[in-house]
Design an enzyme around this catalytic site. Structure first.
Site, PDB file in Angstrom:
ATOM      1  N   GLU A 177      -8.846 -12.929  57.908  1.00  0.00           N
ATOM      2  CA  GLU A 177      -7.515 -13.445  58.255  1.00  0.00           C
ATOM      3  C   GLU A 177      -7.122 -13.119  59.694  1.00  0.00           C
ATOM      4  O   GLU A 177      -5.969 -12.823  60.001  1.00  0.00           O
ATOM      5  CB  GLU A 177      -6.470 -12.916  57.261  1.00  0.00           C
ATOM      6  N   GLU A 224     -11.213 -14.650  47.876  1.00  0.00           N
ATOM      7  CA  GLU A 224     -10.083 -14.215  47.050  1.00  0.00           C
ATOM      8  C   GLU A 224      -9.341 -15.433  46.545  1.00  0.00           C
ATOM      9  O   GLU A 224      -9.026 -16.336  47.323  1.00  0.00           O
ATOM     10  CB  GLU A 224      -9.104 -13.356  47.849  1.00  0.00           C
TER      11      GLU A 224
END
Length: 395
Positions: free
Chosen positions: A151, A304
């Site tokens: 991220e 995820e």
């Protein structure tokens, strides 16, 4: 989306590890172990020729991998562990404990490294030391995929929105892994680009800086949703073995936190940059699957994923929400139309989420009812780890 550290509890290091978990889950397929135990596999070739690796982000402090596998009825093909980087003594102990559980369970360890002190800490000594450790894991029969500083296009992490420094640090990690741990691989995994440039975070790129200029991909003097949320951070095909993106159902409208059933097709629309849901128009987001998976011939992972069920918020029921999401992940068209998609890891946590100010139960196997429904829906092309034979390197 912010993901806090998921360090392994010290008690896990001494937990009893089972060598068998019983039957495989309904619908899933078991990956057979290599006949020559402890032969180091080619880390760049960990993706299956067909099918999708079924994985888990485990709450190590509450559950061992063997306990989760017993609840699910099958051994995950991939298990995720988080660690600060560079590794301190506690991080090393946690990582050793994770390795031991995956070694006894079978499958791949997906190691997410978080350089919380900043990218300057990612030195050659630190990356070479990590790679030496991973090589030892590989020789004990545990392949590792390193997801470094995930991220990075967000503004909430110390390594965020610093494209040049990030690319250089990733390449240092990749060089050490490829040179010293050939049984391991790397993964580049930005945040989904809807909502980019994620203004307001502590680490957002500021006007007048070199980072801001590099991220202004349309050269209009501003960072907006029209700028590319992925390309400035890509460290190069030679450094990247896998590409990945975390994709959650946080709800359908902002602010998130309502218990609502996911919109039909939402998962694939986000992965391919076609999502135009009630939360706002994200159609400026590039097609991640096509640009970084198909065009570059890289295996694509969802490191995820899960669907939000917030405690005390009312709305739709837990099973309706989660089943609607996992059925999108299990869509029969995925292996046919998106053959580069090779890994999906469920986020098996029940935790307080700052983003919604409430506890969120993300788990698919958190209670017998959802676990039974989840395993009943698993398709044959979701791949689980087979029984692993002991080898001389175990210890």
């Amino acid at each position: 989306m912010t993901r806090r550290n998921a360090l392994i509890a010290s008690a896990v290091a001494g937990a009893a590890l089972l060598s068998s978990c019983g039957s495989e889950p309904t619908g899933g397929t078991e990956l057979r172990p290599t006949p020559a135990a402890c032969v180091v596999a080619d880390g760049a070739a960990l993706a299956p020729e067909s099918g999708i690796l079924a994985g888990v982000n485990l709450d190590w402090g509450r559950q061992t991998l063997a306990e989760y596998a017993a609840a699910l009825g099958g051994r995950p093909a991939v298990t995720v562990s988080f660690s600060h980087f560079p590794l301190a003594a506690t991080d090393t102990a946690n990582l050793e404990a994770a390795h031991a559980q995956v070694r006894d369970n079978g499958g791949i360890l997906l190691l997410t490294l978080e350089p919380a002190g900043g990218l300057d800490d990612v030195t050659r000594d630190a990356t070479d030391g990590l790679a030496a450790m991973l090589d030892r894991f590989n020789r004990a029969g545990v392949p590792v995929i390193v997801r470094f500083a995930h991220e990075m296009n967000g503004s909430w992490y110390a390594w965020g929105q610093q494209p040049a420094a990030y690319r250089a640090a990733f390449r240092r990690v990749a060089d050490s892994v490829h040179r010293l741990a050939p049984g391991s691989a790397t993964m580049w995994a930005p945040n989904y680009g809807g909502g980019y440039p994620f203004a307001g975070g502590r680490h957002q790129a500021l006007p007048g800086t070199a980072d801001f200029a590099a991220l202004d991909t349309d050269n209009d003097g501003a960072l907006t949703g029209a700028d590319d949320p992925y390309a400035p951070y890509y460290p190069g095909d030679d450094a990247v073995d896998w590409v990945g993106m975390s994709l959650y159902h946080w709800g359908n409208t902002y602010p998130w936190g309502e218990n609502v059933v996911p919109e039909p097709g939402k998962f694939l629309q986000q992965l391919t940059g076609r999502y135009d849901g009630a939360g706002g128009n994200d159609l400026a987001v590039p097609d991640f699957y096509d640009e970084y998976g198909r065009a570059r011939d890289k295996p694509v992972a969802i490191p995820e994923t899960a669907a939000l069920v917030a405690a005390g918020e009312g709305g739709a029921g837990e099973l309706a929400i989660k089943r609607a999401w996992w059925r999108q992940l299990f869509d029969a068209g995925l292996p046919r139309d998106y053959p580069q998609l090779k890994m999906v890891n469920w986020f098996e946590w029940d935790k307080h989420e700052v983003e919604v100010g409430a506890p969120v139960d993300w788990r698919a196997a958190g209670n017998p009812r959802t676990a039974e429904a989840f395993t009943a829906d698993l398709p044959e092309w979701y791949l689980f780890a087979g029984e692993r034979e002991p080898c001389a390197a175990d210890g």
